[in-house]
Scaffold this motif. Sequence first.
Motif, PDB file in Angstrom:
ATOM      1  N   UNK A  10       0.835  -1.195   0.000  1.00 37.29           N
ATOM      2  CA  UNK A  10       0.000   0.000   0.000  1.00 37.29           C
ATOM      3  C   UNK A  10       0.870   1.244   0.000  1.00 37.29           C
ATOM      4  N   UNK A  11       0.612   2.100  -0.950  1.00 36.07           N
ATOM      5  CA  UNK A  11       1.354   3.350  -1.067  1.00 36.07           C
ATOM      6  C   UNK A  11       0.419   4.492  -0.686  1.00 36.07           C
ATOM      7  N   UNK A  12       0.875   5.334   0.219  1.00 38.29           N
ATOM      8  CA  UNK A  12       0.120   6.513   0.619  1.00 38.29           C
ATOM      9  C   UNK A  12       0.650   7.715  -0.157  1.00 38.29           C
ATOM     10  N   UNK A  13      -0.251   8.441  -0.785  1.00 39.03           N
ATOM     11  CA  UNK A  13       0.096   9.668  -1.497  1.00 39.03           C
ATOM     12  C   UNK A  13      -0.494  10.822  -0.699  1.00 39.03           C
ATOM     13  N   UNK A  14       0.392  11.686  -0.188  1.00 38.13           N
ATOM     14  CA  UNK A  14      -0.025  12.793   0.658  1.00 38.13           C
ATOM     15  C   UNK A  14       0.349  14.091  -0.053  1.00 38.13           C
ATOM     16  N   UNK A  32      -0.396  -1.995 -10.331  1.00 39.74           N
ATOM     17  CA  UNK A  32      -0.789  -3.074  -9.434  1.00 39.74           C
ATOM     18  C   UNK A  32      -0.691  -2.785  -7.953  1.00 39.74           C
ATOM     19  N   UNK A  33      -0.411  -1.543  -7.582  1.00 41.29           N
ATOM     20  CA  UNK A  33      -0.295  -1.208  -6.167  1.00 41.29           C
ATOM     21  C   UNK A  33      -1.652  -0.797  -5.595  1.00 41.29           C
ATOM     22  N   UNK A  34      -1.823  -1.028  -4.306  1.00 36.43           N
ATOM     23  CA  UNK A  34      -2.956  -0.460  -3.578  1.00 36.43           C
ATOM     24  C   UNK A  34      -2.537   0.956  -3.208  1.00 36.43           C
ATOM     25  N   UNK A  35      -3.431   1.915  -3.375  1.00 36.14           N
ATOM     26  CA  UNK A  35      -3.085   3.317  -3.146  1.00 36.14           C
ATOM     27  C   UNK A  35      -4.127   3.972  -2.251  1.00 36.14           C
ATOM     28  N   UNK A  51      -0.514   2.116   9.740  1.00 33.46           N
ATOM     29  CA  UNK A  51       0.401   1.013  10.059  1.00 33.46           C
ATOM     30  C   UNK A  51       0.581   0.026   8.908  1.00 33.46           C
ATOM     31  N   UNK A  52      -0.339   0.023   7.952  1.00 34.87           N
ATOM     32  CA  UNK A  52      -0.231  -0.889   6.820  1.00 34.87           C
ATOM     33  C   UNK A  52       0.396  -0.265   5.592  1.00 34.87           C
ATOM     34  N   UNK A  53       0.922   0.941   5.731  1.00 39.68           N
ATOM     35  CA  UNK A  53       1.504   1.646   4.598  1.00 39.68           C
ATOM     36  C   UNK A  53       2.906   1.133   4.316  1.00 39.68           C
ATOM     37  N   UNK A  54       3.182   0.835   3.043  1.00 41.81           N
ATOM     38  CA  UNK A  54       4.476   0.306   2.630  1.00 41.81           C
ATOM     39  C   UNK A  54       5.430   1.397   2.145  1.00 41.81           C
TER      40      UNK A  54
END
Length: 141
Positions: A10-14, A32-35, A51-54
């Motif tokens: 999981x990628x977080x975009x801030x 293919x990433x979860x975002x 906590x699940x952010x990669x």
Amino acid sequence: MRSVPKSRLTIAVVDDDTSIRAAADSLLRSRGYAVLTFQSAAEFLQSPELSGTSCVITDVRMPVMGGIELQAILRAQGCTVPFIFITAFPEGMARTQAMNGGATCFLTKPFDAPTLIKYVELALGTRRPPPDTVGWNLQQP
């Protein structure tokens, strides 16, 4: 070592810029990433998904709290998630702070899609750095 499927990363975009969030979301999902997207650092810090952010892709300058402060808060909490910084204002001090905090890279807007993907893969450990690169603290030339 077992490979983790991209869909489980999981990628977080801030970023406070809606167009940047949308473009990054579309690009990363196409790979293919979860975002997860967040319009502010505070919104990300309050997320149950933290906590699940990669990997975190964040703007340096945002209202109230910028990406450098976000990185510092997470590092102080013991979080070692990789950071990719993006900015339209490439200031030397911000770059130094980001890289000293363990950032994977510091990209200046505009940047192209292959460049962002390259650094996401480096941050996630799914791509090896070039042989002539020392360490993981890569910067856009």
